[in-house]
Write a protein that holds these residues in place. Structure first.
Motif, PDB file in Angstrom:
ATOM      1  N   ARG A 324       0.808  -1.227   0.000  1.00 11.07           N
ATOM      2  CA  ARG A 324       0.000   0.000   0.000  1.00 11.07           C
ATOM      3  C   ARG A 324       0.841   1.278   0.000  1.00 11.07           C
ATOM      4  NH1 ARG A 324      -5.257  -0.809   0.330  1.00 11.07           N
ATOM      5  NH2 ARG A 324      -6.039  -2.771   1.138  1.00 11.07           N
ATOM      6  N   SER A 325       2.113   1.178   0.360  1.00 15.72           N
ATOM      7  CA  SER A 325       2.965   2.376   0.413  1.00 15.72           C
ATOM      8  C   SER A 325       3.434   2.820  -0.976  1.00 15.72           C
ATOM      9  CB  SER A 325       4.191   2.114   1.294  1.00 15.72           C
ATOM     10  OG  SER A 325       4.995   1.089   0.697  1.00 15.72           O
ATOM     11  N   LEU A 326       3.203   1.977  -2.002  1.00 17.10           N
ATOM     12  CA  LEU A 326       3.715   2.288  -3.349  1.00 17.10           C
ATOM     13  C   LEU A 326       2.955   3.426  -4.024  1.00 17.10           C
ATOM     14  CD1 LEU A 326       4.519  -1.230  -4.868  1.00 17.10           C
ATOM     15  CD2 LEU A 326       6.152   0.559  -4.296  1.00 17.10           C
ATOM     16  N   VAL A 327       1.628   3.494  -3.835  1.00 20.23           N
ATOM     17  CA  VAL A 327       0.823   4.505  -4.543  1.00 20.23           C
ATOM     18  C   VAL A 327       1.190   5.932  -4.123  1.00 20.23           C
ATOM     19  CG1 VAL A 327      -1.525   5.383  -4.936  1.00 20.23           C
ATOM     20  CG2 VAL A 327      -1.069   2.934  -5.081  1.00 20.23           C
ATOM     21  N   PRO A 328       1.308   6.256  -2.810  1.00 21.81           N
ATOM     22  CA  PRO A 328       1.651   7.633  -2.425  1.00 21.81           C
ATOM     23  C   PRO A 328       3.006   8.107  -2.959  1.00 21.81           C
ATOM     24  CG  PRO A 328       0.821   6.407  -0.536  1.00 21.81           C
ATOM     25  CD  PRO A 328       1.022   5.418  -1.626  1.00 21.81           C
ATOM     26  N   SER A 329       3.945   7.164  -3.130  1.00 23.39           N
ATOM     27  CA  SER A 329       5.285   7.556  -3.596  1.00 23.39           C
ATOM     28  C   SER A 329       5.509   7.222  -5.075  1.00 23.39           C
ATOM     29  CB  SER A 329       6.358   6.857  -2.741  1.00 23.39           C
ATOM     30  OG  SER A 329       6.181   5.448  -2.822  1.00 23.39           O
ATOM     31  N   PHE A 330       4.423   6.876  -5.804  1.00 20.59           N
ATOM     32  CA  PHE A 330       4.526   6.451  -7.210  1.00 20.59           C
ATOM     33  C   PHE A 330       4.993   7.608  -8.110  1.00 20.59           C
ATOM     34  CE2 PHE A 330       2.680   5.976 -11.466  1.00 20.59           C
ATOM     35  CZ  PHE A 330       3.008   4.670 -11.786  1.00 20.59           C
ATOM     36  N   LYS A 331       5.944   7.303  -8.994  1.00 26.42           N
ATOM     37  CA  LYS A 331       6.435   8.296  -9.962  1.00 26.42           C
ATOM     38  C   LYS A 331       5.929   7.930 -11.363  1.00 26.42           C
ATOM     39  CE  LYS A 331      10.797  10.605 -11.183  1.00 26.42           C
ATOM     40  NZ  LYS A 331      12.275  10.506 -11.063  1.00 26.42           N
ATOM     41  N   TYR A 332       6.287   6.732 -11.826  1.00 20.01           N
ATOM     42  CA  TYR A 332       5.781   6.193 -13.089  1.00 20.01           C
ATOM     43  C   TYR A 332       6.061   4.688 -13.116  1.00 20.01           C
ATOM     44  CZ  TYR A 332      10.661   6.209 -14.728  1.00 20.01           C
ATOM     45  OH  TYR A 332      12.011   5.980 -14.857  1.00 20.01           O
ATOM     46  N   ALA A 346       8.961  -1.372 -23.986  1.00 23.28           N
ATOM     47  CA  ALA A 346       8.246  -0.863 -22.815  1.00 23.28           C
ATOM     48  C   ALA A 346       7.530   0.449 -23.128  1.00 23.28           C
ATOM     49  CB  ALA A 346       9.223  -0.661 -21.665  1.00 23.28           C
ATOM     50  N   GLN A 347       6.475   0.701 -22.370  1.00 25.14           N
ATOM     51  CA  GLN A 347       5.761   1.976 -22.422  1.00 25.14           C
ATOM     52  C   GLN A 347       5.766   2.581 -21.023  1.00 25.14           C
ATOM     53  OE1 GLN A 347       1.620   1.735 -23.567  1.00 25.14           O
ATOM     54  NE2 GLN A 347       1.236   3.896 -23.127  1.00 25.14           N
ATOM     55  N   LYS A 348       6.037   3.882 -20.952  1.00 22.55           N
ATOM     56  CA  LYS A 348       6.001   4.584 -19.673  1.00 22.55           C
ATOM     57  C   LYS A 348       4.544   4.956 -19.392  1.00 22.55           C
ATOM     58  CE  LYS A 348       8.246   8.524 -17.386  1.00 22.55           C
ATOM     59  NZ  LYS A 348       9.184   9.648 -17.590  1.00 22.55           N
ATOM     60  N   VAL A 349       4.007   4.536 -18.219  1.00 19.09           N
ATOM     61  CA  VAL A 349       2.573   4.708 -17.950  1.00 19.09           C
ATOM     62  C   VAL A 349       2.327   5.298 -16.562  1.00 19.09           C
ATOM     63  CG1 VAL A 349       1.907   2.783 -19.461  1.00 19.09           C
ATOM     64  CG2 VAL A 349       2.317   2.361 -17.032  1.00 19.09           C
ATOM     65  N   SER A 350       1.066   5.748 -16.376  1.00 20.20           N
ATOM     66  CA  SER A 350       0.651   6.308 -15.078  1.00 20.20           C
ATOM     67  C   SER A 350      -0.148   5.260 -14.298  1.00 20.20           C
ATOM     68  CB  SER A 350      -0.209   7.555 -15.310  1.00 20.20           C
ATOM     69  OG  SER A 350      -1.407   7.170 -15.968  1.00 20.20           O
ATOM     70  N   LEU A 351      -0.684   5.669 -13.149  1.00 22.02           N
ATOM     71  CA  LEU A 351      -1.431   4.753 -12.284  1.00 22.02           C
ATOM     72  C   LEU A 351      -2.707   4.209 -12.932  1.00 22.02           C
ATOM     73  CD1 LEU A 351      -1.217   6.483  -8.778  1.00 22.02           C
ATOM     74  CD2 LEU A 351      -0.319   4.227  -9.346  1.00 22.02           C
ATOM     75  N   ASN A 352      -3.336   4.994 -13.840  1.00 22.68           N
ATOM     76  CA  ASN A 352      -4.626   4.544 -14.398  1.00 22.68           C
ATOM     77  C   ASN A 352      -4.476   3.711 -15.676  1.00 22.68           C
ATOM     78  OD1 ASN A 352      -3.930   6.517 -16.180  1.00 22.68           O
ATOM     79  ND2 ASN A 352      -5.553   7.948 -15.612  1.00 22.68           N
TER      80      ASN A 352
END
Length: 366
Positions: A324-332, A346-352
Motif C-alpha cells: 500500500r505504500s507504493l501509490v503515495p510515492s509512485f512516480k511512473y 516498454a511503455q512509460k505509464v501512469s497509475l490509471n
C-alpha cells in the motif's frame, strides 16, 4: 401472519392475476412488496438472529469459487480430485454438513474452491442450511452449479429459482440505471432509450411502494420491472456461473454432445476423471483473472510469483497488491506486454493504465 405466509399470499395473487397492460402496475407493486419481504427474511433487522450469516470460512487466495448443487451430485468428489483437500464422500445424501475449502493452484494463481452443503428446495426460506449456503455463495467470484447428467433439467431450474430468490443474479450484468435519493424536489425521471418492458407509471408506482418520493432516476437501457426493483433494493449480487454436468459416463454420447453445446456449460465425470483439466481452464476463463509479473530495476522479471488480478485492473491496483505504500510515492511505471503501445518494447505509464494478461510491470517511486 409471518413473512413466509405473506410472501406465499403475494405469490398466489401474482399467479391469479392475468398479465396485461391494465394489470402491470398492480403486478409491479406486488413484485416490489415480495422483494422487500425476501430481503427481510434473509437479512432480519435483529442481529441476534443471525439469519443471513454464511459459513465462517475466511476468503483466501486470488479468487473464490462456490460449489452449489443438490445432495449427492459429486461436489465433494470434485473438491478431492481438483485440490489437495479430502472432503467426505459417500453414496448417501447430505454427507457434507459444513463448507469445506480447498485450493486449486493454476497458472501461478491460488483459487479457493468451497464445497457447500447440498441445497434443498425451499433453501431461500431457510430450509436445511439454505440461508448459510446462499449467503456464502454471495461472497464468491464464480458460482459452479453441479448437476447430475442422468437427471432432468428441473434440477437446474430449481437451483436458479433458489439463488434468484436471495438476490444472486447468474450470468447477468447490473442494469444501467442511475438512482439517487434527494431530500426534496420530487421524482425526476429520465429514460435515454425507449422502454418496451416497463414504463414510467409502473416505476413511479414502485417508488411510492418503497415510500421514495424524492429521487433522481435515469434509465439508460431497456429494462424490466424486476431489474428496476433489483437496483432499488441495491443488495443484488451479479455473479458469473458455470453449469457443470457430472456423471456423463452414465449417459449416451448424443446426450453429452447436446449438453456440452449449451451456454456456460461443461461436462465431466469425477468418477472416471473425464474433462477435469478442461473444467479448471473454464473456471479460470470465467473468473476473468489476469497475471502480471513484476520486475525490479536492472533485474529479470519474477516469473515464479505473478500478481493475479481481475480483468480491467490498473497499475494502481497492481501497486496496492504489492504494498500500500507504493501509490503515495509512485512516480511512473514501465510496462512490457500486450498493453504496451510499443510492444515488444516498454511503455512509460501512469497509475490509471489498464494492464493485460502476462504483462511485465516495473514500478518507479519518488
Amino acid at each position: 401472519m409471518g413473512i413466509v405466509e405473506k410472501m406465499k399470499e403475494i405469490e398466489d395473487e401474482m399467479a391469479r392475476t392475468q398479465k396485461n397492460k391494465a394489470t402491470e402496475y398492480h403486478l409491479g407493486l406486488l413484485k416490489a412488496k415480495l422483494a422487500r419481504y425476501r430481503a427481510q427474511l434473509l437479512e432480519p433487522a435483529s442481529k441476534s438472529s443471525g439469519g443471513g450469516t454464511g459459513f465462517d470460512v475466511q476468503k483466501s487466495g486470488d479468487a473464490r469459487i462456490a460449489l452449489i448443487g443438490f445432495p449427492s451430485v459429486g461436489k465433494s468428489t470434485l473438491l478431492s480430485k481438483t485440490t489437495h483437500t479430502a472432503s467426505e464422500t459417500a453414496a448417501y445424501e447430505f454427507t457434507t454438513l459444513t463448507a469445506i475449502p480447498g485450493v486449486i493452484e493454476y497458472k501461478g494463481a491460488r483459487i479457493q474452491l468451497l464445497d457447500l452443503p447440498g441445497i434443498v428446495e425451499g433453501a431461500a426460506q431457510g430450509r436445511g442450511r439454505g440461508r448459510q449456503v446462499v449467503s456464502t455463495a454471495k461472497t464468491a467470484d464464480l458460482i459452479v452449479i453441479m448437476l447430475d447428467a442422468t437427471k432432468s433439467d428441473e434440477q437446474k431450474r430449481l437451483l436458479e429459482i433458489e439463488l434468484d430468490a436471495v438476490g444472486i443474479r447468474l450470468n447477468k450484468q447490473k442494469p444501467d440505471i442511475v438512482f439517487k435519493k434527494k431530500v426534496t424536489g420530487g421524482i425526476t425521471f429520465t429514460a435515454t432509450v425507449k422502454l418496451t418492458k416497463t414504463d414510467e407509471k409502473t416505476i413511479r408506482t414502485i417508488l411510492a411502494g418503497y415510500k421514495l418520493h424524492n429521487c433522481d432516476v435515469m434509465i439508460r437501457e431497456d429494462i424490466t420491472t424486476d431489474e428496476f426493483i433489483d437496483v432499488l433494493i441495491g443488495n443484488r449480487k451479479y455473479v458469473p456461473c458455470l453449469y457443470v454436468y457430472n456423471k456423463i459416463d452414465s449417459i449416451s454420447l448424443e446426450q453429452v454432445d447436446k449438453i456440452a453445446r449449451e451456454p456456460h456449460t461443461a461436462v465431466i465425470s469425477c468418477e472416471m476423471d473425464l474433462n477435469l483439466d478442461y473444467l479448471i481452464e473454464r473456471m479460470w476463463d470465467d473468473l476473468g483473472l489476469v497475471k502480471v509479473y513484476t520486475k525490479k530495476r536492472g533485474a529479470h522479471p519474477d516469473l515464479d510469483d505473478p500478481v493475479c488480478l481481475r480483468k480491467g485492473a490498473t497499475v494502481e491496483i497492481v501497486c496496492n497488491s504489492i504494498h500500500r505504500s507504493l501509490v503515495p510515492s509512485f512516480k511512473y511505471a514501465l510496462v512490457w506486454g500486450k498493453s504496451s503501445k510499443f510492444n515488444p518494447h516498454a511503455q512509460k505509464v501512469s497509475l490509471n493504465h489498464v494492464v493485460q494478461d502476462e504483462d511485465v510491470v516495473s514500478i518507479f517511486t519518488k
